[in-house]
Design a protein around this motif. Sequence first.
Motif, PDB file in Angstrom:
ATOM      1  N   CYS A  53       0.834  -1.204   0.000  1.00  0.00           N
ATOM      2  CA  CYS A  53       0.000   0.000   0.000  1.00  0.00           C
ATOM      3  C   CYS A  53       0.869   1.255   0.000  1.00  0.00           C
ATOM      4  CB  CYS A  53      -0.926  -0.010   1.217  1.00  0.00           C
ATOM      5  SG  CYS A  53      -1.847   1.530   1.489  1.00  0.00           S
ATOM      6  N   TRP A  54       1.831   1.304   0.914  1.00  0.00           N
ATOM      7  CA  TRP A  54       2.700   2.484   1.005  1.00  0.00           C
ATOM      8  C   TRP A  54       3.541   2.645  -0.260  1.00  0.00           C
ATOM      9  CZ3 TRP A  54       3.438   7.072   2.103  1.00  0.00           C
ATOM     10  CH2 TRP A  54       4.700   7.670   2.262  1.00  0.00           C
ATOM     11  N   PHE A  55       4.069   1.551  -0.779  1.00  0.00           N
ATOM     12  CA  PHE A  55       4.862   1.613  -2.001  1.00  0.00           C
ATOM     13  C   PHE A  55       4.024   2.122  -3.172  1.00  0.00           C
ATOM     14  CE2 PHE A  55       6.589  -0.371  -5.880  1.00  0.00           C
ATOM     15  CZ  PHE A  55       7.889   0.159  -5.856  1.00  0.00           C
ATOM     16  N   ALA A  56       2.797   1.624  -3.281  1.00  0.00           N
ATOM     17  CA  ALA A  56       1.902   2.071  -4.359  1.00  0.00           C
ATOM     18  C   ALA A  56       1.576   3.552  -4.224  1.00  0.00           C
ATOM     19  CB  ALA A  56       0.617   1.243  -4.349  1.00  0.00           C
ATOM     20  N   SER A  57       1.400   4.016  -2.985  1.00  0.00           N
ATOM     21  CA  SER A  57       1.132   5.435  -2.752  1.00  0.00           C
ATOM     22  C   SER A  57       2.318   6.279  -3.207  1.00  0.00           C
ATOM     23  CB  SER A  57       0.858   5.675  -1.263  1.00  0.00           C
ATOM     24  OG  SER A  57       0.742   7.053  -0.985  1.00  0.00           O
ATOM     25  N   MET A  58       3.540   5.835  -2.867  1.00  0.00           N
ATOM     26  CA  MET A  58       4.728   6.583  -3.281  1.00  0.00           C
ATOM     27  C   MET A  58       4.842   6.637  -4.799  1.00  0.00           C
ATOM     28  SD  MET A  58       7.784   5.660  -0.575  1.00  0.00           S
ATOM     29  CE  MET A  58       7.698   3.869  -0.689  1.00  0.00           C
ATOM     30  N   CYS A  59       4.633   5.504  -5.452  1.00  0.00           N
ATOM     31  CA  CYS A  59       4.747   5.457  -6.909  1.00  0.00           C
ATOM     32  C   CYS A  59       3.679   6.314  -7.586  1.00  0.00           C
ATOM     33  CB  CYS A  59       4.646   4.012  -7.396  1.00  0.00           C
ATOM     34  SG  CYS A  59       6.073   2.989  -6.978  1.00  0.00           S
ATOM     35  N   THR A  60       2.466   6.245  -7.066  1.00  0.00           N
ATOM     36  CA  THR A  60       1.358   7.005  -7.657  1.00  0.00           C
ATOM     37  C   THR A  60       1.598   8.506  -7.573  1.00  0.00           C
ATOM     38  OG1 THR A  60      -0.208   5.241  -7.074  1.00  0.00           O
ATOM     39  CG2 THR A  60      -1.136   7.419  -7.578  1.00  0.00           C
ATOM     40  N   THR A  61       2.154   8.952  -6.456  1.00  0.00           N
ATOM     41  CA  THR A  61       2.385  10.394  -6.252  1.00  0.00           C
ATOM     42  C   THR A  61       3.784  10.827  -6.680  1.00  0.00           C
ATOM     43  OG1 THR A  61       3.171  10.047  -3.980  1.00  0.00           O
ATOM     44  CG2 THR A  61       0.797  10.403  -4.283  1.00  0.00           C
ATOM     45  N   LYS A  62       4.552   9.888  -7.262  1.00  0.00           N
ATOM     46  CA  LYS A  62       5.934  10.185  -7.665  1.00  0.00           C
ATOM     47  C   LYS A  62       6.748  10.736  -6.490  1.00  0.00           C
ATOM     48  CE  LYS A  62       5.057   8.965 -11.904  1.00  0.00           C
ATOM     49  NZ  LYS A  62       5.563   7.658 -12.397  1.00  0.00           N
ATOM     50  N   CYS A  63       6.490  10.175  -5.328  1.00  0.00           N
ATOM     51  CA  CYS A  63       7.217  10.553  -4.107  1.00  0.00           C
ATOM     52  C   CYS A  63       7.154  12.057  -3.836  1.00  0.00           C
ATOM     53  CB  CYS A  63       8.673  10.092  -4.181  1.00  0.00           C
ATOM     54  SG  CYS A  63       8.874   8.307  -4.301  1.00  0.00           S
ATOM     55  N   GLY A  64       6.023  12.643  -4.173  1.00  0.00           N
ATOM     56  CA  GLY A  64       5.838  14.067  -3.904  1.00  0.00           C
ATOM     57  C   GLY A  64       6.809  14.963  -4.665  1.00  0.00           C
ATOM     58  N   GLY A  65       7.427  14.426  -5.713  1.00  0.00           N
ATOM     59  CA  GLY A  65       8.381  15.219  -6.488  1.00  0.00           C
ATOM     60  C   GLY A  65       9.726  15.403  -5.805  1.00  0.00           C
ATOM     61  N   LEU A  66       9.982  14.630  -4.745  1.00  0.00           N
ATOM     62  CA  LEU A  66      11.254  14.749  -4.036  1.00  0.00           C
ATOM     63  C   LEU A  66      12.402  14.257  -4.918  1.00  0.00           C
ATOM     64  CD1 LEU A  66      10.067  13.379  -0.581  1.00  0.00           C
ATOM     65  CD2 LEU A  66      10.813  15.722  -1.040  1.00  0.00           C
ATOM     66  N   PRO A  67      13.516  14.973  -4.922  1.00  0.00           N
ATOM     67  CA  PRO A  67      14.636  14.584  -5.784  1.00  0.00           C
ATOM     68  C   PRO A  67      15.417  13.409  -5.219  1.00  0.00           C
ATOM     69  CG  PRO A  67      15.241  16.493  -4.474  1.00  0.00           C
ATOM     70  CD  PRO A  67      13.783  16.239  -4.200  1.00  0.00           C
ATOM     71  N   SER A  68      15.992  12.628  -6.098  1.00  0.00           N
ATOM     72  CA  SER A  68      16.855  11.529  -5.685  1.00  0.00           C
ATOM     73  C   SER A  68      18.133  12.078  -5.061  1.00  0.00           C
ATOM     74  CB  SER A  68      17.225  10.671  -6.909  1.00  0.00           C
ATOM     75  OG  SER A  68      18.257   9.760  -6.581  1.00  0.00           O
ATOM     76  N   GLN A  69      18.566  11.418  -3.999  1.00  0.00           N
ATOM     77  CA  GLN A  69      19.845  11.763  -3.378  1.00  0.00           C
ATOM     78  C   GLN A  69      20.798  10.565  -3.419  1.00  0.00           C
ATOM     79  OE1 GLN A  69      19.802  14.164   0.249  1.00  0.00           O
ATOM     80  NE2 GLN A  69      17.570  14.295   0.105  1.00  0.00           N
ATOM     81  N   ALA A  70      20.615   9.749  -4.441  1.00  0.00           N
ATOM     82  CA  ALA A  70      21.398   8.526  -4.568  1.00  0.00           C
ATOM     83  C   ALA A  70      22.895   8.790  -4.599  1.00  0.00           C
ATOM     84  CB  ALA A  70      20.967   7.763  -5.821  1.00  0.00           C
ATOM     85  N   ASP A  71      23.307   9.834  -5.299  1.00  0.00           N
ATOM     86  CA  ASP A  71      24.740  10.105  -5.446  1.00  0.00           C
ATOM     87  C   ASP A  71      25.417  10.370  -4.109  1.00  0.00           C
ATOM     88  OD1 ASP A  71      24.487   9.773  -8.146  1.00  0.00           O
ATOM     89  OD2 ASP A  71      24.390  11.924  -8.611  1.00  0.00           O
ATOM     90  N   SER A  72      24.698  11.009  -3.183  1.00  0.00           N
ATOM     91  CA  SER A  72      25.318  11.402  -1.917  1.00  0.00           C
ATOM     92  C   SER A  72      25.086  10.416  -0.772  1.00  0.00           C
ATOM     93  CB  SER A  72      24.809  12.787  -1.495  1.00  0.00           C
ATOM     94  OG  SER A  72      23.406  12.751  -1.279  1.00  0.00           O
ATOM     95  N   ARG A  73      24.081   9.539  -0.870  1.00  0.00           N
ATOM     96  CA  ARG A  73      23.793   8.689   0.290  1.00  0.00           C
ATOM     97  C   ARG A  73      23.549   7.218  -0.023  1.00  0.00           C
ATOM     98  NH1 ARG A  73      17.830  11.155   1.848  1.00  0.00           N
ATOM     99  NH2 ARG A  73      16.678  10.246   0.086  1.00  0.00           N
ATOM    100  N   LYS A  74      23.517   6.818  -1.274  1.00  0.00           N
ATOM    101  CA  LYS A  74      23.139   5.435  -1.594  1.00  0.00           C
ATOM    102  C   LYS A  74      24.064   4.406  -0.946  1.00  0.00           C
ATOM    103  CE  LYS A  74      20.216   4.047  -3.849  1.00  0.00           C
ATOM    104  NZ  LYS A  74      19.977   3.525  -5.175  1.00  0.00           N
ATOM    105  N   LYS A  75      25.370   4.655  -0.966  1.00  0.00           N
ATOM    106  CA  LYS A  75      26.307   3.700  -0.381  1.00  0.00           C
ATOM    107  C   LYS A  75      26.081   3.553   1.118  1.00  0.00           C
ATOM    108  CE  LYS A  75      31.204   2.598   0.155  1.00  0.00           C
ATOM    109  NZ  LYS A  75      32.600   3.010  -0.117  1.00  0.00           N
ATOM    110  N   ALA A  76      26.022   4.677   1.831  1.00  0.00           N
ATOM    111  CA  ALA A  76      25.799   4.639   3.283  1.00  0.00           C
ATOM    112  C   ALA A  76      24.417   4.074   3.612  1.00  0.00           C
ATOM    113  CB  ALA A  76      25.950   6.037   3.872  1.00  0.00           C
ATOM    114  N   LEU A  77      23.436   4.417   2.817  1.00  0.00           N
ATOM    115  CA  LEU A  77      22.072   3.919   3.031  1.00  0.00           C
ATOM    116  C   LEU A  77      22.039   2.402   2.898  1.00  0.00           C
ATOM    117  CD1 LEU A  77      19.056   4.600   3.476  1.00  0.00           C
ATOM    118  CD2 LEU A  77      18.833   4.757   0.978  1.00  0.00           C
TER     119      LEU A  77
END
Length: 200
Positions: free
Chosen positions: A94-118
């Motif tokens: 349910c939560w995943f579908a909500s995020m996908c439907t709303t495109k995560c509220g337009g929040l930008p990806s921060q993969a470059d700065s935190r993906k490894k630590a995350l």
Amino acid sequence: QARSYVPILRHLCPASAMQRAALLAVLGFAAVGGAAGVALRARRTGQEPDTSCGKGFDNLVQGSQDYYRTAAVELWTHPSHVSDNATFEAEFECWFASMCTTKCGGLPSQADSRKKALTEKCRSVQVDWLKIWNMFSEEEVKWFKKNYPSNEVQEEGESTVHYKQAMETAKEVNKKELLCLTLFTIDDECVKWPHIRLGK
């Protein structure tokens, strides 16, 4: 409607015109009451649909559903939580579908700065949920609190009850995994790949 009862009444009970009129009035009132009941049920069933799960997991494109399946394996690694992705499957979907439907509220990806630590923290059994929560940006915190479908509903003098109590239970029992799923979904651009992208 009431006029159709007249021949039947005349045939069954040759009563006075006044008696027939009284009975017709009762029948007419019942018909109106029945119509009102139908209208009430129509209003109830015509309420706004529940959109807390977005358009629903089953209505996501196959690639997004596949992404969730891989995330549910990679992020639920703690020995005491490893089967919770099945126990609370409906709530996490349910939560995943909500995020996908709303495109995560337009929040930008921060993969470059935190993906490894995350990745390291989410897959470590020693790291608790608070370490993951501290990786959320201020905007992500606001968005999560506003959009996760589990709002408190409390009357004065009563204990706290949550709208969608099962969603609240899933969050509290698997808080770290849920927060990790949320940040990975945002960082994978909500989502553009058919599998979770772990940091190297």
